[in-house]
Enzyme design. Structure first.
Site, short mmCIF file in Angstrom:
data_model
loop_
_atom_site.label_atom_id
_atom_site.label_comp_id
_atom_site.label_asym_id
_atom_site.label_seq_id
_atom_site.Cartn_x
_atom_site.Cartn_y
_atom_site.Cartn_z
N ARG A 1 21.77 -37.68 -32.45
CA ARG A 1 22.18 -36.69 -33.44
C ARG A 1 21.37 -35.41 -33.41
O ARG A 1 21.92 -34.32 -33.36
CB ARG A 1 22.03 -37.25 -34.87
CG ARG A 1 23.23 -37.92 -35.42
CD ARG A 1 22.78 -39.01 -36.34
NE ARG A 1 21.96 -39.93 -35.57
CZ ARG A 1 22.46 -40.89 -34.80
NH1 ARG A 1 23.74 -41.07 -34.76
NH2 ARG A 1 21.69 -41.67 -34.07
N THR A 2 20.05 -35.54 -33.49
CA THR A 2 19.23 -34.35 -33.73
C THR A 2 19.36 -33.38 -32.55
O THR A 2 19.60 -32.19 -32.74
CB THR A 2 17.77 -34.74 -33.97
OG1 THR A 2 17.74 -35.80 -34.92
CG2 THR A 2 16.95 -33.58 -34.47
N LYS B 1 4.06 -35.67 -15.33
CA LYS B 1 3.00 -35.36 -14.35
C LYS B 1 1.70 -35.02 -15.06
O LYS B 1 0.74 -34.60 -14.44
CB LYS B 1 3.43 -34.17 -13.48
CG LYS B 1 4.67 -34.42 -12.65
CD LYS B 1 5.02 -33.15 -11.86
CE LYS B 1 6.47 -32.78 -12.02
NZ LYS B 1 6.72 -31.39 -11.67
N ARG C 1 10.97 -32.89 -30.37
CA ARG C 1 10.72 -34.25 -30.88
C ARG C 1 9.67 -34.90 -30.00
O ARG C 1 9.73 -34.80 -28.77
CB ARG C 1 12.00 -35.09 -30.83
CG ARG C 1 11.71 -36.56 -31.13
CD ARG C 1 12.95 -37.36 -31.35
NE ARG C 1 13.58 -36.98 -32.61
CZ ARG C 1 14.63 -37.63 -33.12
NH1 ARG C 1 15.15 -38.65 -32.48
NH2 ARG C 1 15.15 -37.24 -34.27
N HIS D 1 10.37 -35.35 -40.48
CA HIS D 1 11.63 -35.01 -39.80
C HIS D 1 12.34 -33.98 -40.70
O HIS D 1 13.33 -34.27 -41.35
CB HIS D 1 12.46 -36.28 -39.63
CG HIS D 1 13.61 -36.16 -38.67
ND1 HIS D 1 14.11 -34.95 -38.22
CD2 HIS D 1 14.37 -37.12 -38.08
CE1 HIS D 1 15.12 -35.18 -37.40
NE2 HIS D 1 15.30 -36.49 -37.29
N1 CP Z 1 18.76 -39.04 -37.51
C1 CP Z 1 18.21 -38.92 -36.29
O1 CP Z 1 17.09 -38.40 -36.13
O2 CP Z 1 18.97 -39.43 -35.27
P1 CP Z 1 18.58 -39.34 -33.74
O3 CP Z 1 17.35 -40.18 -33.52
O4 CP Z 1 19.79 -39.86 -32.99
O5 CP Z 1 18.30 -37.89 -33.41
#
Ligand code: CP
Length: 325
Positions: free
Chosen positions: A70-71, A99, A120, A148
């Protein structure tokens, strides 16, 4: 006023003007900025065509050192919807991190390619480090078990659109409250609204971290209940925020297996909920919501995914200082 003072004021003004804005924690924005951003997201939702070219010629880099559906794709869709383009990587293994390249060096490189980035990382604080070395805005797209913030903007927008207000809500958070970064960010964000009450539903081992209890809930005199009973508390809730048990953050598989199915929301449990209660989930779902609940109109987790695109479109516009067309 003499010339050198004028020059000094001008330089300081330019420095302020040029200060980069990042989003690392939900608290990086004031409540007014957050509300403005949610209002922009709502305008985008109502009239997406108006915003289709505001980022023509701009690029977002999605730097994902950890898996995501999603993100990452939501950020990429958001930038494409605004007329911009996308570069990036979807795993540490497919980047030069494999590396041994540091986050600091990677972001210096990415600053040469893109106008904004979403990162992320499995390590808490990695996006903060990136922001210290970056020439472009850095968005934390999830750092370890920490924060998040763009999931939080998504959650706030979903709650606002469905309940009409972010004040006076009783929010049940259920599942892995220890490792769930979406839970930590949402608690931080919701304590700023009036009369928020939390019902924190988890097994004893997966309760919220101490710092959240002391520095956020207790420090702000927030009304909350910690419990391991879901059904009993269902009738009180305006929102039920379900979360999966975060397998990747456990130290041993045995504990994960023992705790993973602690709470499973099914049709029977939904009967205890009010008609105007909504079920959110940041997803991915594993077992914690039975698929039979999906057809219940109060189950809004897929709608929540769609709202996440509007929230991220608004965020990209804000951090790139793009004016409303
Ligand atoms: N909600 C969320 O962070 O989903 P993903 O891990 O798929 O990005």
């Amino acid at each position: 006023m003499n010339t050198s003072l004028n020059t000094l004021i001008f330089l300081n003004f330019r420095r302020l003007e040029l200060t980069l804005k990042h989003l690392i924690s939900p608290m990086d924005f004031t409540i007014e900025e957050t509300n403005d951003l949610l209002a922009l997201a709502e305008r985008i939702k109502d009239n997406p065509d108006k915003y289709a070219h505001v980022c023509d010629g701009k690029k977002i880099a999605t730097l994902f050192y950890e898996p995501s559906t999603r993100t990452r794709l939501s950020f990429e869709t958001a930038m494409i919807n605004l007329g911009g383009q996308v570069i990036g990587f979807s795993s540490a293994q497919s980047s030069s991190a494999a590396k041994g390249e540091s986050v600091a060096d990677t972001i210096r490189v990415i600053s040469c390619f893109a106008d904004i980035c979403a990162m992320r990382h499995p390590k808490e604080g990695a996006p903060t480090v990136a922001s210290q070395f970056s020439d472009i805005p850095v968005i934390n797209a999830g750092d370890g078990g920490h924060n998040h913030p763009t999931q939080t903007l998504t959650d706030l927008l979903t709650i606002k659109l469905l309940k009409g207000d972010l004040n006076n809500l009783t929010i049940g958070l259920c599942g892995d409250l220890k490792f769930g970064r979406t839970v930590h960010s949402l608690i931080n964000a919701m304590v700023r609204y009036s009369n928020t009450r939390f019902v924190l539903i988890s097994p004893n081992e997966l309760r919220i971290p101490d710092y959240l209890r002391k520095e956020v809930l207790d420090a702000n005199n927030i009304d909350y209940l910690e419990t391991d009973e879901l059904e009993k508390n269902m009738p009180d809730l305006d929102i039920l925020y379900m979360t999966r048990v975060q397998r990747e953050r456990f130290f041993n598989e045995e504990d994960y297996v023992r705790l993973k199915d602690s709470f499973i929301l099914d049709e029977k449990k939904m009967q205890y909920a009010r008609d105007d209660m909504f079920v959110l989930h940041p997803l991915p779902r594993v077992n914690e919501i039975s698929v039979s609940v999906d057809k219940d109109p109060r189950a809004v987790y897929f709608k929540q995914v769609q709202y996440g695109v509007y929230a991220r479109m608004a965020l990209i516009m804000k951090l790139l200082d793009i004016k409303e067309p």
